[in-house]
Design an enzyme around this catalytic site. Structure first.
Site, PDB file in Angstrom:
ATOM      1  N   LYS A 147      39.912 -50.558  38.145  1.00 45.00           N
ATOM      2  CA  LYS A 147      38.619 -51.464  38.472  1.00 45.00           C
ATOM      3  C   LYS A 147      37.407 -50.491  38.306  1.00 45.00           C
ATOM      4  O   LYS A 147      36.443 -50.804  37.708  1.00 45.00           O
ATOM      5  CB  LYS A 147      38.630 -51.842  39.900  1.00 45.00           C
ATOM      6  CG  LYS A 147      37.961 -53.078  40.480  1.00 45.00           C
ATOM      7  CD  LYS A 147      38.811 -54.202  39.893  1.00 45.00           C
ATOM      8  CE  LYS A 147      39.517 -54.376  38.606  1.00 45.00           C
ATOM      9  NZ  LYS A 147      40.373 -55.369  38.856  1.00 45.00           N
ATOM     10  N   ARG A 172      34.299 -63.444  27.030  1.00 49.30           N
ATOM     11  CA  ARG A 172      35.599 -63.257  26.104  1.00 49.30           C
ATOM     12  C   ARG A 172      35.211 -62.521  25.101  1.00 49.30           C
ATOM     13  O   ARG A 172      36.102 -62.027  24.227  1.00 49.30           O
ATOM     14  CB  ARG A 172      35.803 -64.772  25.687  1.00 49.30           C
ATOM     15  CG  ARG A 172      36.076 -65.702  26.681  1.00 49.30           C
ATOM     16  CD  ARG A 172      36.577 -67.017  25.863  1.00 49.30           C
ATOM     17  NE  ARG A 172      37.811 -66.962  25.206  1.00 49.30           N
ATOM     18  CZ  ARG A 172      38.998 -67.100  25.591  1.00 49.30           C
ATOM     19  NH1 ARG A 172      39.157 -67.612  26.858  1.00 49.30           N
ATOM     20  NH2 ARG A 172      40.099 -66.846  24.797  1.00 49.30           N
ATOM     21  N   GLU A 184      37.044 -49.167  34.414  1.00 56.39           N
ATOM     22  CA  GLU A 184      36.518 -50.311  33.578  1.00 56.39           C
ATOM     23  C   GLU A 184      35.095 -50.573  33.578  1.00 56.39           C
ATOM     24  O   GLU A 184      34.350 -51.067  32.580  1.00 56.39           O
ATOM     25  CB  GLU A 184      37.506 -51.510  33.529  1.00 56.39           C
ATOM     26  CG  GLU A 184      37.323 -52.593  35.037  1.00 56.39           C
ATOM     27  CD  GLU A 184      38.146 -53.997  34.596  1.00 56.39           C
ATOM     28  OE1 GLU A 184      38.754 -53.979  35.579  1.00 56.39           O
ATOM     29  OE2 GLU A 184      38.332 -54.189  33.479  1.00 56.39           O
ATOM     30  N   LYS A 216      37.482 -60.478  28.549  1.00 56.88           N
ATOM     31  CA  LYS A 216      38.272 -61.192  29.710  1.00 56.88           C
ATOM     32  C   LYS A 216      39.669 -61.570  29.394  1.00 56.88           C
ATOM     33  O   LYS A 216      40.454 -61.042  30.221  1.00 56.88           O
ATOM     34  CB  LYS A 216      37.283 -62.350  30.253  1.00 56.88           C
ATOM     35  CG  LYS A 216      38.086 -62.926  31.582  1.00 56.88           C
ATOM     36  CD  LYS A 216      37.653 -61.997  32.780  1.00 56.88           C
ATOM     37  CE  LYS A 216      38.571 -62.665  34.079  1.00 56.88           C
ATOM     38  NZ  LYS A 216      38.650 -61.673  34.995  1.00 56.88           N
ATOM     39  N   HIS A 268      52.719 -31.690  40.692  1.00 62.96           N
ATOM     40  CA  HIS A 268      53.769 -31.716  39.399  1.00 62.96           C
ATOM     41  C   HIS A 268      52.811 -31.400  38.115  1.00 62.96           C
ATOM     42  O   HIS A 268      53.293 -31.629  37.168  1.00 62.96           O
ATOM     43  CB  HIS A 268      54.781 -32.559  39.444  1.00 62.96           C
ATOM     44  CG  HIS A 268      55.492 -32.821  40.646  1.00 62.96           C
ATOM     45  ND1 HIS A 268      56.661 -31.719  40.740  1.00 62.96           N
ATOM     46  CD2 HIS A 268      55.887 -33.444  41.691  1.00 62.96           C
ATOM     47  CE1 HIS A 268      57.087 -31.970  41.978  1.00 62.96           C
ATOM     48  NE2 HIS A 268      56.914 -32.872  42.544  1.00 62.96           N
ATOM     49  N   GLU A 303      45.392 -49.954  40.873  1.00 64.20           N
ATOM     50  CA  GLU A 303      44.299 -51.104  40.672  1.00 64.20           C
ATOM     51  C   GLU A 303      42.833 -50.563  41.142  1.00 64.20           C
ATOM     52  O   GLU A 303      41.860 -51.022  40.237  1.00 64.20           O
ATOM     53  CB  GLU A 303      44.817 -52.333  41.693  1.00 64.20           C
ATOM     54  CG  GLU A 303      43.807 -53.235  41.612  1.00 64.20           C
ATOM     55  CD  GLU A 303      43.318 -54.037  40.611  1.00 64.20           C
ATOM     56  OE1 GLU A 303      44.033 -53.707  39.323  1.00 64.20           O
ATOM     57  OE2 GLU A 303      42.252 -54.789  40.450  1.00 64.20           O
ATOM     58  N   ASN A 357      39.204 -67.150  16.504  1.00 62.99           N
ATOM     59  CA  ASN A 357      39.628 -66.271  17.523  1.00 62.99           C
ATOM     60  C   ASN A 357      41.116 -65.928  17.200  1.00 62.99           C
ATOM     61  O   ASN A 357      41.834 -66.848  17.337  1.00 62.99           O
ATOM     62  CB  ASN A 357      39.394 -66.957  19.050  1.00 62.99           C
ATOM     63  CG  ASN A 357      40.107 -66.404  20.170  1.00 62.99           C
ATOM     64  OD1 ASN A 357      40.336 -65.075  19.908  1.00 62.99           O
ATOM     65  ND2 ASN A 357      40.617 -66.860  21.117  1.00 62.99           N
ATOM     66  N   GLY A 358      41.429 -64.685  17.333  1.00 57.59           N
ATOM     67  CA  GLY A 358      42.716 -64.125  17.038  1.00 57.59           C
ATOM     68  C   GLY A 358      42.921 -63.127  15.902  1.00 57.59           C
ATOM     69  O   GLY A 358      41.771 -62.483  15.620  1.00 57.59           O
ATOM     70  N   TRP A 414      34.517 -60.530  19.783  1.00 62.72           N
ATOM     71  CA  TRP A 414      35.013 -59.290  20.388  1.00 62.72           C
ATOM     72  C   TRP A 414      35.510 -58.888  19.139  1.00 62.72           C
ATOM     73  O   TRP A 414      36.577 -59.017  18.855  1.00 62.72           O
ATOM     74  CB  TRP A 414      36.169 -59.366  21.602  1.00 62.72           C
ATOM     75  CG  TRP A 414      36.464 -58.061  22.081  1.00 62.72           C
ATOM     76  CD1 TRP A 414      36.139 -57.514  23.028  1.00 62.72           C
ATOM     77  CD2 TRP A 414      37.727 -57.585  21.854  1.00 62.72           C
ATOM     78  NE1 TRP A 414      36.588 -56.374  23.340  1.00 62.72           N
ATOM     79  CE2 TRP A 414      37.894 -56.456  22.646  1.00 62.72           C
ATOM     80  CE3 TRP A 414      38.830 -57.735  21.062  1.00 62.72           C
ATOM     81  CZ2 TRP A 414      38.877 -55.423  22.572  1.00 62.72           C
ATOM     82  CZ3 TRP A 414      40.028 -56.890  20.984  1.00 62.72           C
ATOM     83  CH2 TRP A 414      39.790 -55.698  21.754  1.00 62.72           C
ATOM     84  N   CYS A 416      36.959 -63.324  22.124  1.00 62.03           N
ATOM     85  CA  CYS A 416      36.130 -64.203  21.323  1.00 62.03           C
ATOM     86  C   CYS A 416      36.158 -65.479  21.918  1.00 62.03           C
ATOM     87  O   CYS A 416      37.114 -65.969  22.321  1.00 62.03           O
ATOM     88  CB  CYS A 416      36.685 -64.317  19.770  1.00 62.03           C
ATOM     89  SG  CYS A 416      36.556 -62.937  18.800  1.00 62.03           S
TER      90      CYS A 416
END
Ligand code: AGP
Length: 613
Positions: free
Chosen positions: A490, A27, A493, A608, A509, A486, A98-99, A74, A2
């Site tokens: 990438k 955000r 997402e 983000k 395995h 990584e 926000n939170g 968000w 947010c």
């Protein structure tokens, strides 16, 4: 998570709020809204589902107001709908949040006895109800009383209907930064929203109340004592937070890596002399990080989330190789609940681009409370993690706007290399000549990355082969395994292609059963010491029909029948190959997302800066 912004001053609020929301959109971007004080009509609220551009289309051009608040969401509590979009109003109170308010259900039940019932499913609206229930004309008293009842994390900007042109703000856990300029007072979740107005800003302390008026920002404790604000200055300019001719922020940020690395490495290189010889070594005196931090350590724990955690995996390899101290890497959200064994000889390193990731911040607080030494690798100056850590190593990657982290990751890698070299030198485990040689090699990765960027079109061919894939695997050993984690995050997402990273020796395995004809496997084989083993693992997937994309060193001898594509990295010693290989993987992910017609910078469901747990 947010983005929030508040403005009161001498300009049209709608312009400041919408421009700010556009820069904060990374955000959260499922819905957005603004509320403004307007003459005669009181507070006008406009909200919409979708991106800020959709909100913008609804805001009347002639909305005459010089004070308002804005939010880009968000979703956490409640789906994506207009009702759940912020701002939320209850009685006299209109707020953005926000939170997460953890005890909102019990508060909702309690407040329902006062005749207040929510119209949304959000925890944020309950906060508006609570503040309204406590408001009798004194905003400060109502907010101070409300926060004693709230559990969780919050950053609020609050308008009171009977107090035109004033914005009240408070935060706990979630970020807020503010600045006072000639055009008015402005507050936001992130400095990027303030950049076009000021390079000077202050971070609002937790649990103090800011009251924004046109000409001043007054900060007071909950008890009413006035506090001075410590201003910080950013070195970024407005263009560093713009696309500058690139199609996407991610593409721009990938290309900014040589500069980001130079800015991170160069200021830490200091000339030392020994026995008449001069050596360039990493030195953190200017960062305020003393060598004593590394002396007498028995253990290092690196904790972070997502990409930052993947950088930590590389840090573990480096520390164990050079410093010869046991290192564990923990996902921050797990670390904090596993009752970790910490003492004064343990160094806990937290890594975060934003410096606001809730789980990483909580891990840091836990480490400090248990008496461990703490060092953070952070990109955003003045962020919560930077402020709460005993020592901070700033990466100087500049603002990273795309949700997918690129330049922050390679800058975090550089930080780990520098810290590993310096700590090993300081502890007498790396001779000065060796330290100087490695430091020189590290500096030269900047040129190698430039060589990779020049070849960017080469990797588009690979992306054309990947766009139809539904599953994909990354495999590697050692540093290549850390990098494959990584590469995988990438790709998934931003392309929405299911992908997994596997230690190449672990495939047999279980995972090998998923390798079917034409399933793409990106095999990282940059480490000569395990090349033969890696080749065996490539043979295993190849024998099952995998479509193999090989990323390797130029001189690696690998039979051509084992791969469909081969990418040779510019020459570097194996130890530094993760930098160039990372850029290759970033470009493959970027191109694949773009070719799939997806929103590269703002992938679905993500944001983000993850300031909720
Ligand atoms: C990276 O591409 C991700 N978007 C994500 O994993 C990110 O690295 C993670 O959320 C941690 O963020 P931080 O570095 O700001 O703490």
């Amino acid at each position: 998570m947010c983005g929030i912004i508040g403005f009161t001053g001498y300009e049209r609020a709608k312009d400041v709020l919408l421009a700010g929301l556009a820069s904060l959109e990374y955000r959260g971007y499922d819905s957005a809204g603004i509320s403004c004080f307007t003459k005669d009509k009181g507070i006008t609220t406009i909200k919409s589902v979708g991106k800020v551009s959709e909100l913008k289309a609804l805001v009347p051009e002639d909305l005459a107001s010089t004070c308002g608040i804005g939010h880009t969401r968000w979703a956490t509590h409640g789906g994506v709908s207009r009702e759940n979009a912020h701002p939320h109003t209850c009685g006299n109170v209109t707020l953005i949040h926000n939170g997460i308010i953890e005890n909102y259900l019990s508060l909702r039940d309690e407040l329902s006895t006062t005749g207040r019932s929510p119209v949304s499913d959000t925890d944020s609206e309950i906060a508006a109800m609570l503040i309204d229930s406590l408001y009798t004309g004194d905003a400060h008293t109502a907010i101070a009383a409300a926060v004693t009842r709230l559990e969780g994390a919050y950053a609020f900007c609050i308008l009171f209907a009977d107090q035109p042109d004033k914005i009240y703000c408070i935060r706990k856990g979630s970020p807020l930064v503010a600045c006072q300029t000639e055009m008015g007072s402005i507050i936001a979740s992130d400095m990027v929203a303030l950049l076009r107005y000021s390079k000077d800003y202050f971070v609002l302390e937790e649990n103090v109340i800011a009251c924004l008026t046109r000409d001043a920002i007054e900060v007071t404790t909950l008890e009413g004592k006035v506090l001075a604000s410590d201003y910080l200055t950013v070195t970024w300019d407005v263009s560093s937070a713009q696309k500058n001719g690139f199609k996407h922020y991610m593409e721009k940020e990938i290309h900014e890596q040589p500069d980001a690395l130079l800015r991170t490495i160069t200021p830490r290189l200091v000339k030392y002399s020994e026995s008449g010889e001069f050596y360039m070594l990493p030195d953190f005196t200017a960062d305020g990080i003393p060598d004593t931090l590394f002396l007498g350590l028995t253990r290092i724990i690196i904790t972070a989330c997502g990409t930052a955690m993947h950088a930590g995996m590389m840090g573990k390899i480096l520390f164990e190789e050079f410093l010869r101290i046991p290192v564990t890497v923990d996902i921050a959200s797990e670390f904090r609940y596993q009752n970790p064994i910490l003492d004064a000889n343990t160094l806990v390193i937290t890594v975060s681009q934003s410096g606001e990731t809730a789980d990483t911040l909580a891990a840091l607080r836990l480490a400090r409370s248990k008496g461990a030494r703490t060092l953070s690798i952070v990109n955003v100056k003045g962020s919560s993690i930077a402020r709460e850590s005993e020592y901070v190593f700033y990466t100087h990657a500049g603002p990273e706007i795309a949700v997918a982290s690129t330049k922050a990751y390679t800058a975090q890698l550089a930080a780990f290399y520098l810290i590993a070299f310096r700590s090993a030198f300081a502890c007498g485990r790396m001779p000065i000549e060796q330290c100087a040689k490695y430091t020189e090699d590290l500096s030269s990765v900047v040129l190698s990355i430039e060589r990779v960027l020049e070849r960017r079109d080469e990797f588009k061919t690979i992306s054309r082969h990947l766009i139809k894939a539904s599953d994909l695997f990354f495999i590697g050993r050692g540093m290549d395994y850390a990098l494959s984690c990584e590469g995988s995050i990438k790709l998934k997402e931003i392309t929405y292609i299911h992908s997994e990273s596997y230690a190449a020796g672990e495939l047999k395995h279980g995972t090998l059963s998923l390798i079917a004809p034409d399933v793409p496997v990106i095999a990282l084989a940059t480490q000569h010491d395990v090349l033969a083993k890696m080749v065996s693992n490539i043979k295993e997937v190849r024998a099952r029909g995998a479509f193999v994309i090989l990323v390797t060193a130029k001189d690696a001898v690998i039979e051509p029948e084992l791969y469909d594509f081969r990418i040779d990295l510019p020459e570097t010693s194996d130890r530094f190959a993760p930098f160039t290989a990372a850029v290759v993987l970033q470009l493959i992910a970027y191109n694949t997302s773009y070719l799939r017609g997806l929103d590269v910078d703002q992938p679905r469901h993500l944001a983000k800066s993850v300031t909720v747990e």
